[in-house]
Design a protein around this motif. Structure first.
Motif, PDB file in Angstrom:
ATOM      1  N   THR A   6      50.968  35.049  40.539  1.00 61.54           N
ATOM      2  CA  THR A   6      51.630  36.075  39.746  1.00 61.54           C
ATOM      3  C   THR A   6      51.504  37.406  40.466  1.00 61.54           C
ATOM      4  O   THR A   6      50.811  37.518  41.475  1.00 61.54           O
ATOM      5  N   ILE A   8      49.873  40.912  40.645  1.00 57.59           N
ATOM      6  CA  ILE A   8      48.604  41.438  40.167  1.00 57.59           C
ATOM      7  C   ILE A   8      48.365  42.813  40.769  1.00 57.59           C
ATOM      8  O   ILE A   8      48.649  43.034  41.950  1.00 57.59           O
ATOM      9  N   LYS A   9      47.803  43.719  39.986  1.00 59.55           N
ATOM     10  CA  LYS A   9      47.375  45.011  40.514  1.00 59.55           C
ATOM     11  C   LYS A   9      45.962  44.821  41.063  1.00 59.55           C
ATOM     12  O   LYS A   9      45.010  44.645  40.303  1.00 59.55           O
ATOM     13  N   PRO A  10      45.791  44.840  42.386  1.00 57.98           N
ATOM     14  CA  PRO A  10      44.473  44.556  42.954  1.00 57.98           C
ATOM     15  C   PRO A  10      43.408  45.576  42.557  1.00 57.98           C
ATOM     16  O   PRO A  10      42.240  45.224  42.416  1.00 57.98           O
ATOM     17  N   LYS A  12      42.989  46.905  39.727  1.00 54.64           N
ATOM     18  CA  LYS A  12      42.485  46.500  38.407  1.00 54.64           C
ATOM     19  C   LYS A  12      41.431  45.401  38.562  1.00 54.64           C
ATOM     20  O   LYS A  12      40.393  45.416  37.904  1.00 54.64           O
ATOM     21  N   ILE A  13      41.689  44.451  39.455  1.00 55.87           N
ATOM     22  CA  ILE A  13      40.727  43.375  39.720  1.00 55.87           C
ATOM     23  C   ILE A  13      39.496  43.946  40.431  1.00 55.87           C
ATOM     24  O   ILE A  13      38.367  43.520  40.170  1.00 55.87           O
ATOM     25  N   GLU A  16      37.163  45.186  37.929  1.00 57.46           N
ATOM     26  CA  GLU A  16      36.395  44.083  37.332  1.00 57.46           C
ATOM     27  C   GLU A  16      35.210  43.709  38.223  1.00 57.46           C
ATOM     28  O   GLU A  16      34.096  43.503  37.739  1.00 57.46           O
ATOM     29  N   LYS A  41      51.237  46.082  43.781  1.00 58.41           N
ATOM     30  CA  LYS A  41      51.028  44.797  43.118  1.00 58.41           C
ATOM     31  C   LYS A  41      51.126  43.744  44.204  1.00 58.41           C
ATOM     32  O   LYS A  41      51.979  43.834  45.091  1.00 58.41           O
ATOM     33  N   THR A  45      46.393  35.102  42.508  1.00 62.65           N
ATOM     34  CA  THR A  45      45.777  34.795  41.216  1.00 62.65           C
ATOM     35  C   THR A  45      44.605  35.748  41.007  1.00 62.65           C
ATOM     36  O   THR A  45      43.996  36.226  41.972  1.00 62.65           O
ATOM     37  N   ARG A  46      44.298  36.017  39.762  1.00 63.18           N
ATOM     38  CA  ARG A  46      43.187  36.896  39.420  1.00 63.18           C
ATOM     39  C   ARG A  46      41.891  36.382  40.058  1.00 63.18           C
ATOM     40  O   ARG A  46      41.122  37.143  40.628  1.00 63.18           O
ATOM     41  N   GLN A  47      41.642  35.074  39.967  1.00 68.12           N
ATOM     42  CA  GLN A  47      40.406  34.494  40.494  1.00 68.12           C
ATOM     43  C   GLN A  47      40.297  34.678  41.999  1.00 68.12           C
ATOM     44  O   GLN A  47      39.217  34.974  42.517  1.00 68.12           O
ATOM     45  N   LEU A  50      39.639  38.409  42.763  1.00 71.61           N
ATOM     46  CA  LEU A  50      38.276  38.735  42.335  1.00 71.61           C
ATOM     47  C   LEU A  50      37.267  38.181  43.334  1.00 71.61           C
ATOM     48  O   LEU A  50      36.326  38.875  43.734  1.00 71.61           O
TER      49      LEU A  50
END
Length: 156
Positions: A6, A8-10, A12-13, A16, A41, A45-47, A50
């Motif tokens: 997808t 993703i705004k890095p 933002k991750i 986290e 962006k 994937t978020r995972q 991260l």
């Protein structure tokens, strides 16, 4: 992990990852400087993203701790390359990477830590994620500065 890619705004991750490592960052006294020149962006994937940030931040924190670095700093920069690619640069001031081992840092099971403190898989897996899952590149650009560059597909 999710297989679905997808946008993703890095950063933002990255927030986290910094939150997850907050107590360790605070204990070592590290400062993290984040620079971005646009609202980037990336495709991923978020995972996966991260994992990348956790590996790099943890490696810097380990180096700061073992080398007793004064005023430890991590610099992370997000930059637009062109209309569909972006670059993430990561560096620290922990004293660099020994040129004699720089060519091995992406090898599986290669570690400079004692076996109980590292398995040598972090950078190897990070490189596999970037190159295989995200069709990007991950390189050590300057061993003296521990400067890594990640080029990724993105939407700016």
């Amino acid at each position: 992990p999710s297989e679905e890619l997808t946008l993703i705004k890095p950063e933002k991750i990255l927030d986290e990852a910094v939150t997850m490592l907050h107590s360790r960052i605070k204990k070592i006294g590290a400062k993290i400087k984040i620079t971005k020149n646009s609202n980037v962006k990336i495709v991923g994937t978020r995972q996966d993203i991260l994992h990348l940030f956790l590996v790099f931040i943890n490696n810097s924190l380990d180096a700061f701790y073992y080398r007793k670095t004064d005023d430890p700093k991590i610099d992370i920069t997000f930059k637009k390359i062109d209309t569909n690619r972006c670059k993430i640069s990561l560096s620290d001031n922990a004293g660099g990477i020994d040129p004699n081992i720089a060519k091995q840092i992406f090898d599986p099971y290669f570690t400079t830590k004692f076996r109980e403190n590292g398995r040598g898989m972090g950078l190897y897996i990070a490189k596999m994620i970037v190159e295989s899952r995200m069709q990007g590149s991950l390189k050590l650009v300057d061993a003296k500065k521990s400067l890594f560059k990640i080029n990724l597909k993105g939407v700016i």
